[in-house]
Design an enzyme around this catalytic site. Structure first.
Site, PDB file in Angstrom:
ATOM      1  N   ASN A 156       0.862  -1.189   0.000  1.00 40.39           N
ATOM      2  CA  ASN A 156       0.000   0.000   0.000  1.00 40.39           C
ATOM      3  C   ASN A 156       0.897   1.237   0.000  1.00 40.39           C
ATOM      4  OD1 ASN A 156      -1.776   2.058   0.489  1.00 40.39           O
ATOM      5  ND2 ASN A 156      -2.750   1.097   2.282  1.00 40.39           N
TER       6      ASN A 156
ATOM      7  N   ARG B 189      -2.849  -1.969  -3.361  1.00 39.24           N
ATOM      8  CA  ARG B 189      -3.950  -1.017  -3.291  1.00 39.24           C
ATOM      9  C   ARG B 189      -3.708   0.047  -4.359  1.00 39.24           C
ATOM     10  NH1 ARG B 189      -4.656   3.937   0.552  1.00 39.24           N
ATOM     11  NH2 ARG B 189      -6.755   4.535  -0.066  1.00 39.24           N
TER      12      ARG B 189
ATOM     13  N   HIS C  44     -12.574   4.333  -0.686  1.00 40.32           N
ATOM     14  CA  HIS C  44     -12.707   3.407   0.455  1.00 40.32           C
ATOM     15  C   HIS C  44     -13.535   2.174   0.082  1.00 40.32           C
ATOM     16  CE1 HIS C  44     -12.201   6.928   3.559  1.00 40.32           C
ATOM     17  NE2 HIS C  44     -11.029   6.353   3.305  1.00 40.32           N
TER      18      HIS C  44
ATOM     19  N   HIS D 204     -17.211   4.719   7.164  1.00 39.50           N
ATOM     20  CA  HIS D 204     -15.768   4.512   7.382  1.00 39.50           C
ATOM     21  C   HIS D 204     -15.194   5.833   7.889  1.00 39.50           C
ATOM     22  CE1 HIS D 204     -11.684   2.857   6.288  1.00 39.50           C
ATOM     23  NE2 HIS D 204     -11.442   4.143   6.489  1.00 39.50           N
TER      24      HIS D 204
ATOM     25  N   GLY E 220     -12.020   7.347   9.496  1.00 39.48           N
ATOM     26  CA  GLY E 220     -10.614   7.326   9.907  1.00 39.48           C
ATOM     27  C   GLY E 220     -10.088   8.736   9.753  1.00 39.48           C
TER      28      GLY E 220
ATOM     29  N   GLY F  32      -9.309   9.806   6.807  1.00 40.05           N
ATOM     30  CA  GLY F  32     -10.264  10.067   5.720  1.00 40.05           C
ATOM     31  C   GLY F  32     -11.600   9.449   6.110  1.00 40.05           C
TER      32      GLY F  32
ATOM     33  N   ARG G   3      -9.310  17.249   5.690  1.00 45.51           N
ATOM     34  CA  ARG G   3     -10.077  17.614   4.489  1.00 45.51           C
ATOM     35  C   ARG G   3     -11.423  18.205   4.878  1.00 45.51           C
ATOM     36  NH1 ARG G   3      -9.540  11.906   1.572  1.00 45.51           N
ATOM     37  NH2 ARG G   3      -7.897  11.443   3.045  1.00 45.51           N
TER      38      ARG G   3
ATOM     39  N   ASP H  37      -6.429  14.861  14.901  1.00 48.74           N
ATOM     40  CA  ASP H  37      -6.553  13.564  15.565  1.00 48.74           C
ATOM     41  C   ASP H  37      -7.773  13.568  16.497  1.00 48.74           C
ATOM     42  OD1 ASP H  37      -4.770  11.008  16.287  1.00 48.74           O
ATOM     43  OD2 ASP H  37      -5.739  11.780  18.104  1.00 48.74           O
TER      44      ASP H  37
ATOM     45  N   ARG I 298      -8.901  11.525  18.738  1.00 49.04           N
ATOM     46  CA  ARG I 298      -8.681  11.181  20.151  1.00 49.04           C
ATOM     47  C   ARG I 298      -8.179  12.405  20.913  1.00 49.04           C
ATOM     48  NH1 ARG I 298      -5.618   5.745  20.882  1.00 49.04           N
ATOM     49  NH2 ARG I 298      -4.875   6.625  18.951  1.00 49.04           N
TER      50      ARG I 298
ATOM     51  N   GLY J  25     -10.632   4.110  12.367  1.00 49.86           N
ATOM     52  CA  GLY J  25     -10.095   4.430  13.700  1.00 49.86           C
ATOM     53  C   GLY J  25     -11.109   5.114  14.602  1.00 49.86           C
TER      54      GLY J  25
ATOM     55  N   GLU K 214      -8.791  -3.783   5.266  1.00 50.90           N
ATOM     56  CA  GLU K 214      -8.581  -3.644   3.823  1.00 50.90           C
ATOM     57  C   GLU K 214      -7.449  -4.544   3.340  1.00 50.90           C
ATOM     58  OE1 GLU K 214      -8.678   0.516   4.925  1.00 50.90           O
ATOM     59  OE2 GLU K 214      -9.448   0.979   2.942  1.00 50.90           O
TER      60      GLU K 214
HETATM   61  P1  AMP Z   1      -7.446   5.595  10.824  1.00 54.39           P
HETATM   62  O1  AMP Z   1      -7.142   6.559   9.702  1.00 54.39           O
HETATM   63  O2  AMP Z   1      -8.527   4.608  10.463  1.00 54.39           O
HETATM   64  O3  AMP Z   1      -6.232   4.947  11.407  1.00 54.39           O
HETATM   65  O4  AMP Z   1      -8.089   6.477  12.015  1.00 54.39           O
HETATM   66  C1  AMP Z   1      -7.378   7.506  12.649  1.00 54.39           C
HETATM   67  C2  AMP Z   1      -8.319   8.313  13.516  1.00 54.39           C
HETATM   68  O5  AMP Z   1      -8.920   7.472  14.512  1.00 54.39           O
HETATM   69  C3  AMP Z   1      -7.581   9.426  14.286  1.00 54.39           C
HETATM   70  O6  AMP Z   1      -8.358  10.615  14.223  1.00 54.39           O
HETATM   71  C4  AMP Z   1      -7.569   8.882  15.702  1.00 54.39           C
HETATM   72  O7  AMP Z   1      -7.508   9.887  16.680  1.00 54.39           O
HETATM   73  C5  AMP Z   1      -8.909   8.176  15.742  1.00 54.39           C
HETATM   74  N1  AMP Z   1      -9.010   7.302  16.911  1.00 54.39           N
HETATM   75  C6  AMP Z   1      -8.338   6.167  17.193  1.00 54.39           C
HETATM   76  N2  AMP Z   1      -8.677   5.724  18.433  1.00 54.39           N
HETATM   77  C7  AMP Z   1      -9.575   6.621  18.938  1.00 54.39           C
HETATM   78  C8  AMP Z   1     -10.309   6.721  20.167  1.00 54.39           C
HETATM   79  N3  AMP Z   1     -10.176   5.824  21.142  1.00 54.39           N
HETATM   80  N4  AMP Z   1     -11.147   7.780  20.325  1.00 54.39           N
HETATM   81  C9  AMP Z   1     -11.294   8.695  19.350  1.00 54.39           C
HETATM   82  N5  AMP Z   1     -10.639   8.642  18.168  1.00 54.39           N
HETATM   83  C10 AMP Z   1      -9.795   7.619  17.976  1.00 54.39           C
END
Ligand code: AMP
Length: 398
Positions: free
Chosen positions: A9, A86, A175, A203, A205, A207, A236, A277, A279, A325, A380
């Protein structure tokens, strides 16, 4: 020696590798980052430290270094029996995964105008693996392919028709590998077949996109010509008024600057002024940082609006599913989103939601909810590995 499948990827400045065995269990994964920059490096999961790469190292050098490291560590003693890549944009040419040959390479190249940041790096990853593992069947799995079933009313923009005919200006959706996995997993968890299961798949994340899947087929999705349209994302903007471009040109912004800001400095990062982010945003909001709470509110409200919009494409709904995520890990975002959808009859069980549905086959809705709501971890890489070994299996041995 057991057969293995290598999944590749390539992002604009990164390379992710994952090696699966013939039972599709992941044996190892590795990541090279900051490619093209002075401080490029690689890391193998489970190994201490990082592997420095030459300044400006590209995807080919990163692949070379990682494969050599795998071999030196005894983690890859023979060439993989199949390789899956990918590929972001397959335009209208690719409706499913395909074995890579000269014609496929040319077609991926011809889609590069639609994904100038992605397809060229995907191609350099493919070329590097072709050089590294000559003779191993290689498969391209496209982010757009699952959405090639969108009806015209869902994929056409209300723009001069010649733009679609001559230049392919339409909604493609992305996606797709993740949404296809969601459709199949939801059917499995509900004890149904994909062909009779209708799902809204979110989905979420860095994105984010959402897709309406009717009887196993993608019928509407939030991303469009590019992965910029739709939901609020990490950096974005998602949907904006196209009148913004004229307004900003009046303020002296060049088109490429607006493009960069909408892609890299907007979304959760733009609204909060702090981070992309989720979290970290939740923590900041808990400490009273108002712009972070605003970013969360806009994110959840836009998502809820889109869930409502996806209903227009379905005649029944078997489940709303969250993944990515944020979708997999944030009970708060799921709760705040579903809170907007009471009129449609969605309701969560706070207990199940807080436990990520792990004790209930992913289900987090309350008994009174009109529709099931599920949390399903996306995978994926696994889909790409399965497709690569399926198609490699169709190649006659040399
Ligand atoms: P991904 O691109 O699928 O890896 O997702 C990344 C996103 O998931 C980031 O914004 C992370 O902060 C968020 N994320 C992961 N764990 C948590 C959590 N426990 N609470 C809130 N957001 C999270």
């Amino acid at each position: 020696m057991e057969d293995t499948v290598l999944v590749v990827n390539c992002g604009s400045s990164s390379l992710k590798l994952a090696l699966f065995n013939n039972q599709h269990r992941k044996l190892l994964s590795a990541l090279a980052e900051r490619l093209g920059q002075n401080d490029a490096f690689a890391h193998i999961d489970g190994q201490e430290g990082t592997i420095p790469l030459d300044a400006g190292a590209g995807h080919d050098q990163a692949l070379d270094t990682l494969v050599t490291a795998f071999r030196d560590l005894g983690l890859m003693t023979t060439a993989p029996s199949a390789i899956g890549h990918r590929v972001v944009h397959g335009g209208e040419t690719f409706h499913e995964a395909v074995l890579i040959d000269g014609d496929v390479l040319k077609a991926i190249e011809s889609c590069a105008g639609l994904a100038p940041l992605h397809n060229p790096v995907n191609l350099s990853g493919i070329r590097a693996t072709l050089a590294q593992f000559p003779g191993v069947p290689q498969t391209a799995v496209f982010d757009t392919a699952f959405h090639q079933t969108l009806p015209r009313r869902a994929f056409l923009y209300a723009l001069p028709e010649a733009w679609y005919r001559d230049w392919g200006v339409r909604r493609y959706g992305f996606h797709g590998t993740s949404h296809a996995f969601m459709a199949a997993e939801t059917a499995r968890l509900l004890g149904k077949t994909p062909a009779t299961t209708s799902v809204i798949s979110a989905h979420l994340g860095n994105g984010c996109s959402i897709t309406a899947i009717r009887d196993g087929i993608s019928v509407d999705t939030s991303m469009g010509l590019t992965p910029l349209e739709g939901l609020v994302m990490g950096t974005r903007s998602g949907d904006v008024d196209p009148g913004l471009f004229d307004f900003l040109s009046g303020k002296g912004f060049a088109a490429d600057e607006v493009h960069r800001i909408l892609n890299q400095e907007s979304g959760l990062l733009g609204l909060s002024g702090q981070t992309n982010d989720m979290r970290s945003l939740c923590e900041l909001a808990d400490h009273g940082h108002e712009p972070s709470q605003t970013a969360i509110d806009v994110f959840c409200f836009r998502l809820a609006r889109y869930i409502g919009a996806m209903m227009a494409s379905l005649s029944h709904l078997d489940a709303l599913v969250f993944t990515g995520g944020i979708g997999e890990n944030s009970a708060r975002i799921r709760a705040e989103t579903i809170n907007h959808l009471k009129l449609m009859g969605f309701e969560l069980s706070p207990d199940l939601n807080n436990h990520h549905g792990e004790f209930s086959d992913g289900r987090i809705e309350s008994p009174d909810s009109r529709f099931p709501v599920l949390v399903i971890p996306t995978n994926e890489e696994l889909v790409i590995a399965r497709e690569a070994s399926r198609l490699a299996g169709s190649v006659a041995p040399a």
